[in-house]
Design an enzyme around this catalytic site. Sequence first.
Site: not given
Ligand SMILES: Nc1c(/N=C/[C@@H](O)[C@H](O)[C@H](O)COP(=O)(O)O)[nH]c(=O)[nH]c1=O
Length: 363
Positions: A53, A185, A201
């Site tokens: 505002e 994110r 991962d």
């Molecule tokens: N395998 C996949 C995902 N996988 C999601 C999580 O298991 C991963 O560890 C995470 O997104 C990796 O984070 P980064 O290293 O920051 O890229 N998530 C998606 O939406 N699609 C996918 O095909």
Amino acid sequence: MTNQEFYMKLALQNARAQKGQTDPNPLVGSVIVNEGRIVGIGAHLKAGEPHAEIHALRMAGDKAIGGTIYVTLEPCSYHGGTGPCAEAIVQAGIKNAVIATLDPNPLVSGKGIEILEEAGINVQIGICEEESRRMNEVFNKFIVTKRPFVTMKAGSSLDGKIATHTMESKWITSDESRHDVHLLRNEYMAILVGINTVIRDNPALTARIPNGRNPVRVVLDSSLRIPLDSIVVTDGLAETWIFTSQSADREKENMLQSMGIEVFRTQGENKVDPSDVLEILGERDISSLLLEGGGTVHASFLERGLVDKVVLYFAPKLIGGQSAPTFLEGAGAETMKDVVDLVDTEIVKIGNDFKFIGYPVIK
Ligand SMILES: Nc1c(/N=C/[C@@H](O)[C@H](O)[C@H](O)COP(=O)(O)O)[nH]c(=O)[nH]c1=O
């Protein structure tokens, strides 16, 4: 669409454009109209800076006199950074106020309206109310409960798999979908994964978009199994907070802390209770949390009724495999009356994938 809806939607659009910037404050937009012309537009840009505002009133100047102000949230009545907006609206000579929704903060709800009405301003409430409440779903929950708004996110095949049974998962969803995940994110103050996701991962969990804001990375690791050379431990690109249990090794805890990693030892002997995590995050003013899995973590939050929103990215792929992991593990529903129902659902296409959004019905 009525004139009032047109101007309120313009104010909502301005508010929404600041997503990810205003935490822990809400998204707020304002438009001032006089004799059929827009004379002022404003949005709250950053916590501690002027409210929407005030920006609109500064732009309108004398043209605010006798005008109508549209605000997506009830004007504040307390002395924030720039003094109470309700009084500034009165001082500026505004004649009518159209408000989308009252302030959800029980301490101030309705007080701003009172100041306007006592000054003789015509007040109308509820224009585009649902849209405004949904836009501030994070703020509305946090200001009342002091617990983060929790969104469960997964990327999976049509049959719900997040990896093949040989644990291959790169990539299931498309580049466009994964870009959308980084936009998501960017909106969240913290992102949470289980230790199995870190081990499998080795994710970065950063928001890789231009000017992206990296969320705090939260890892549930009850026995501190996290490898010291993990990206989330070594890259220094964002804070990493590890939640562990009483039985975790003290030596490992000290080592992690010496590497700048905060370790929270929750009260559970061998497990980390998600409720404890949310309480501590709330105390640290984390108002939004994105769960990125895996399936065991998702189940532990969902079965306790701790998930506020579900966002699922489905790829037109079928993975199959009895032992292939899915985005929701745990004990699962016993009977159909125990299943989690989702409401206010929406599906949007993203490339060849589709993004499903829904809100669990908290029983
Ligand atoms: N395998 C996949 C995902 N996988 C999601 C999580 O298991 C991963 O560890 C995470 O997104 C990796 O984070 P980064 O290293 O920051 O890229 N998530 C998606 O939406 N699609 C996918 O095909």
